[in-house]
Design a protein around this motif. Structure first.
Motif, mmCIF file in Angstrom:
data_model
loop_
_atom_site.group_PDB
_atom_site.id
_atom_site.type_symbol
_atom_site.label_atom_id
_atom_site.label_comp_id
_atom_site.label_asym_id
_atom_site.label_seq_id
_atom_site.Cartn_x
_atom_site.Cartn_y
_atom_site.Cartn_z
ATOM 1 N N UNK A 23 37.060 61.260 11.659
ATOM 2 C CA UNK A 23 38.225 60.501 12.117
ATOM 3 C C UNK A 23 37.995 59.951 13.518
ATOM 4 N N UNK A 24 37.463 60.772 14.410
ATOM 5 C CA UNK A 24 37.196 60.307 15.777
ATOM 6 C C UNK A 24 36.213 59.137 15.746
ATOM 7 N N UNK A 25 35.155 59.253 14.951
ATOM 8 C CA UNK A 25 34.167 58.171 14.855
ATOM 9 C C UNK A 25 34.820 56.901 14.311
ATOM 10 N N UNK A 26 35.687 57.050 13.322
ATOM 11 C CA UNK A 26 36.391 55.890 12.755
ATOM 12 C C UNK A 26 37.285 55.247 13.807
ATOM 13 N N UNK A 27 38.045 56.060 14.549
ATOM 14 C CA UNK A 27 38.915 55.525 15.594
ATOM 15 C C UNK A 27 38.109 54.827 16.679
ATOM 16 N N UNK A 28 36.947 55.383 17.016
ATOM 17 C CA UNK A 28 36.075 54.742 18.012
ATOM 18 C C UNK A 28 35.548 53.406 17.492
ATOM 19 N N UNK A 29 35.152 53.354 16.219
ATOM 20 C CA UNK A 29 34.679 52.084 15.643
ATOM 21 C C UNK A 29 35.799 51.050 15.639
ATOM 22 N N UNK A 30 37.002 51.495 15.260
ATOM 23 C CA UNK A 30 38.148 50.573 15.242
ATOM 24 C C UNK A 30 38.441 50.038 16.642
ATOM 25 N N UNK A 122 47.169 65.352 13.200
ATOM 26 C CA UNK A 122 47.467 65.118 11.780
ATOM 27 C C UNK A 122 47.990 63.714 11.556
ATOM 28 N N UNK A 123 48.859 63.247 12.430
ATOM 29 C CA UNK A 123 49.399 61.886 12.302
ATOM 30 C C UNK A 123 48.287 60.844 12.427
ATOM 31 N N UNK A 124 47.387 61.052 13.370
ATOM 32 C CA UNK A 124 46.264 60.120 13.552
ATOM 33 C C UNK A 124 45.392 60.112 12.297
ATOM 34 N N UNK A 125 45.175 61.287 11.725
ATOM 35 C CA UNK A 125 44.362 61.371 10.509
ATOM 36 C C UNK A 125 45.052 60.678 9.340
ATOM 37 N N UNK A 126 46.353 60.855 9.234
ATOM 38 C CA UNK A 126 47.100 60.219 8.139
ATOM 39 C C UNK A 126 47.050 58.699 8.232
ATOM 40 N N UNK A 127 46.975 58.185 9.437
ATOM 41 C CA UNK A 127 46.942 56.734 9.617
ATOM 42 C C UNK A 127 45.636 56.115 9.128
#
Length: 157
Positions: A23-30, A122-127
């Motif tokens: 999730x962190x890697x995905x958020x960083x890519x985004x 959890x909210x960040x992951x759900x997004x």
């Protein structure tokens, strides 16, 4: 299929950590994509032209040999140029703020993750995640393999 676990066992603590990293890697890519999506400010030439026009107007007004710019013409034209310059500079500042925000978001993802509450995580992951598929690793007692966790990312639709 019986809807069970299909005899797939994954260690919870390692699974949680691996999913967090995904999730962190995905958020960083985004965030990186968002930063790249902010184009260069495309009105620099318009600002330079407006500044040049104002300088030229002022020069012609102060030039005693140039009689076509009298006080009335100067004060009629100056506010138009000043307003245009002010609008362009405001647009430039807004664009710079947008770019800085996008770049800051990219830098802060991993750093801010540690300070989030469990609910916020959890909210960040759900997004970003719809599900995580745990692929069976085969027979026998195997070491944890994060590659057997397949994230199903949410799309922007």
């Amino acid at each position: 299929m019986d809807g069970g676990c299909n005899k797939t066992y994954k260690r919870g603590d390692k699974t949680d950590k691996a999913i967090e990293e995904l999730v962190i890697a995905k958020l960083e890519r985004d965030a990186a994509t968002k930063a790249q999506a902010v184009p260069d400010w495309d009105k620099a030439e318009a600002l330079e032209r407006a500044l040049q026009s104002r300088r030229e107007l002022e020069r012609r007004w102060h030039d005693d040999a140039d009689t076509d710019i009298d006080d009335e013409a100067f004060f009629r034209n100056l506010p138009v140029l000043e307003r245009r310059i002010k609008e362009l500079r405001a647009d430039q500042r807004a664009h710079e703020a947008l770019r800085a925000e996008a770049e800051e978001a990219q830098e802060d993802v991993r750093k801010s993750w540690g300070s989030k509450t469990l609910t916020q995580k959890r909210e960040a992951m759900k997004k970003v995640l719809s599900a995580v598929i745990a692929v069976p690793g085969g027979k026998g007692n195997k070491t944890f393999d994060p590659d057997l966790l397949k994230p199903v990312w949410r799309t922007s639709e």
